[in-house]
Design an enzyme around this catalytic site. Structure first.
Site, PDB file in Angstrom:
ATOM      1  N   ARG A   1       0.852  -1.177   0.000  1.00  0.00           N
ATOM      2  CA  ARG A   1       0.000   0.000   0.000  1.00  0.00           C
ATOM      3  C   ARG A   1       0.900   1.244   0.000  1.00  0.00           C
ATOM      4  NH1 ARG A   1      -2.906   3.082   4.831  1.00  0.00           N
ATOM      5  NH2 ARG A   1      -3.595   4.793   3.520  1.00  0.00           N
TER       6      ARG A   1
ATOM      7  N   GLU B   1      -7.387   8.663   5.998  1.00  0.00           N
ATOM      8  CA  GLU B   1      -7.623   9.367   7.258  1.00  0.00           C
ATOM      9  C   GLU B   1      -8.121  10.808   7.096  1.00  0.00           C
ATOM     10  OE1 GLU B   1      -4.628   6.854  10.153  1.00  0.00           O
ATOM     11  OE2 GLU B   1      -4.031   8.887   9.589  1.00  0.00           O
TER      12      GLU B   1
ATOM     13  N   ASN C   1      -7.667   1.935   9.911  1.00  0.00           N
ATOM     14  CA  ASN C   1      -6.354   2.223  10.492  1.00  0.00           C
ATOM     15  C   ASN C   1      -6.515   2.248  12.003  1.00  0.00           C
ATOM     16  OD1 ASN C   1      -5.676   2.608   7.821  1.00  0.00           O
ATOM     17  ND2 ASN C   1      -5.108   4.758   8.032  1.00  0.00           N
TER      18      ASN C   1
ATOM     19  N   HIS D   1      -2.953  10.982   0.448  1.00  0.00           N
ATOM     20  CA  HIS D   1      -2.439  10.718   1.789  1.00  0.00           C
ATOM     21  C   HIS D   1      -1.851  12.013   2.342  1.00  0.00           C
ATOM     22  CE1 HIS D   1      -0.867   7.380   4.587  1.00  0.00           C
ATOM     23  NE2 HIS D   1      -0.609   8.545   5.183  1.00  0.00           N
TER      24      HIS D   1
ATOM     25  N   TYR E   1      -4.509   2.214  15.862  1.00  0.00           N
ATOM     26  CA  TYR E   1      -3.294   2.304  16.668  1.00  0.00           C
ATOM     27  C   TYR E   1      -3.568   2.126  18.164  1.00  0.00           C
ATOM     28  CZ  TYR E   1      -0.859   3.733  12.456  1.00  0.00           C
ATOM     29  OH  TYR E   1      -0.308   3.730  11.204  1.00  0.00           O
TER      30      TYR E   1
ATOM     31  N   GLU F   1      -3.784   0.056   8.211  1.00  0.00           N
ATOM     32  CA  GLU F   1      -2.609   0.492   8.972  1.00  0.00           C
ATOM     33  C   GLU F   1      -2.684  -0.062  10.379  1.00  0.00           C
ATOM     34  OE1 GLU F   1      -1.569   4.645   9.237  1.00  0.00           O
ATOM     35  OE2 GLU F   1      -1.988   4.997   7.114  1.00  0.00           O
TER      36      GLU F   1
END
Length: 457
Positions: free
Chosen positions: A79, A168, A290, A123, A292, A364
């Site tokens: 990606r 995002e 994504n 991005h 985290y 991600e």
């Protein structure tokens, strides 16, 4: 790790990720135009240590070496992102064929190595010419994005099996236009909401443009975090619900349900919102997540000076405050390591969206640890990164056993790189990069991921 990772489906897609501005360098080469991040990094005090991405990891010239590293991993997909201003220096109009040729070569190199190209069209690096005209606050940027999507797809769609429109949009809205911590550095707080709507509109228009150009398997990469309530008061619960609405539901609901999560919020957005929502909710082939860490949120404390997370200062006059999650280990970025948050998040998405949720990819997941080569052996023993990914892969497997339809997992990132406002302080890569010599050194986590993929798990 003491126990093998549970078995994943045979067709599960293991991948790695990166983005153009963070790795390519060569910012003025072959006709590339400047982006919002070129301008932002040029402003004193915006980026730690005054760092810039003029060279970054020099991927523009070393892409063959980097693809060889991916092939050594055995990943099924890469990606990457396309630099909009490398293809269209002004964001629209004249196509820079030399810039487009680079992505043509990259895609060919990936295909020759048995790696599926998975480009992201935006991005964070808005062409500077568009930013000067309002950027994502201007509806016209969404139309420009659709035209750009057509240009890229017409060149690459015959070899690209997986497409991502936008990465995002929440972070671009919040950090770029709301708090000013990222490009373009605007501090508009709630007046940043048009940037959210126009990115979502661009996504919908982009999906339509990609399909018209023959692209297939189209999704979006959206950041998501479980939001935990910091206290047991009505004020804390209301604050957490608002934070969840602004960072999760504001972006997912329009795409997946064709409606904003709150009528009052929708009334603050520009343009023919009802008509735009029909475009924004153009059906997707898959939805990218994504992840985290979770976020702990409560009501703002009286006389508080605001809160911070991961180096981002959050103003004290907002109707919520982000708290530190106590207990879990932290990455070098200060982010709590909570693997089960991924399982919780995926379960929450299924519960909230039900049949409207298409198949998922984890687009991600990663961690920053500043582990360098051993002076004697040259090895990079990043055992904490191995533990991080091992925990998250296991949590993902539990989520899938509970019913989450997840088709792939992309580690962020393949290389250490330019980490936005943090400059080069944060290292997320499976491969260590010496920023003086640009030498690449695979870390222990690279070998761990290679072995995981090879085992078929």
């Amino acid at each position: 790790m003491t126990a093998p990772v549970p078995e994943f489906p045979a067709d599960f897609l293991w991948g790695v990720s990166a983005s153009a501005f963070q790795i390519e360098g060569s910012l003025t080469a072959d006709g590339r135009g400047p982006s919002s991040w070129d301008a932002f990094t040029g402003e004193p005090g915006r980026v730690k240590d005054g760092a810039h991405a003029g060279v970054a990891t020099d991927h523009y010239r070393r892409y063959r070496e980097d693809v060889a590293l991916m092939a050594g991993l055995g990943v099924g997909a890469y990606r990457f992102s396309v630099s909009w201003s490398r293809v269209l220096p002004d964001g629209h109009g004249r196509v820079n064929e030399k810039g487009l040729d680079f992505y043509d070569r990259l895609v060919d190199e990936l295909c020759a190595s048995g790696i599926a190209p998975a480009p992201t069209l935006f991005h964070w690096d808005t062409p500077l010419a568009l930013e000067k005209n309002g950027g994502w606050l201007d509806r016209d940027t969404a139309e420009r994005f659709a035209a750009y999507a057509s240009v890229v797809a017409e060149r690459l769609a015959d070899r690209v099996p997986l497409w991502i429109t936008i990465n995002e949009p929440a972070e671009v809205t919040l950090l770029g236009y709301g708090l000013g911590e990222h490009a373009p550095g605007r501090r508009l707080v709630f007046d940043a909401l048009p940037a959210a709507h126009h990115q979502l509109l661009a996504h919908g228009l982009g999906v339509q443009a990609l399909r018209a150009a023959g692209a297939r398997q189209i999704g979006i990469a959206a950041s998501h975090s479980p939001v935990w309530t910091a206290g047991d008061t009505d004020e804390d619960r209301s604050a957490a619900e608002l934070y969840d609405l602004l960072t999760n539901r504001l972006f997912a609901d329009p795409v997946l349900t064709g409606a904003y999560p709150d009528e009052g919020l929708a009334s603050l957005l520009p343009g023919p919102v009802a008509e735009d929502l029909k475009t924004i909710s153009t059906p997707l082939d898959w939805y990218g997540v994504n992840y985290y860490n979770p976020m702990l949120v409560g009501a703002p404390r009286p006389a508080a000076d605001g809160s911070s997370f991961g180096g981002i200062e959050i103003p004290s006059d907002l109707p919520f405050a982000v708290r530190q999650i106590e207990g879990p280990e932290r990455t070098d970025f200060g982010w709590p390591v909570v693997p089960d948050g991924l399982r919780e998040l995926l379960a929450g998405l299924r519960e909230r969206y039900g049949d409207r949720l298409p198949p998922l990819y984890i687009t991600e997941n990663g961690c920053s640890y500043d582990d360098g080569p051993d002076p004697e052996t040259g090895r990079v023993d990043d055992t904490r990164r191995i533990a991080y990914h091992d925990g998250h892969v296991r949590a993902l497997h539990r989520a899938m056993a509970e019913g989450a339809d997840v088709r792939g997992y992309f580690i962020w990132s393949i290389l250490d790189n330019f980490e936005w406002a943090e400059g080069y302080r944060q290292r997320f890569g499976l491969v260590h990069v010496d920023y003086e010599t640009l030498a690449r050194t695979p870390k222990a986590s690279y070998a761990w991921y290679r072995d995981l993929i090879k085992s078929g798990r």
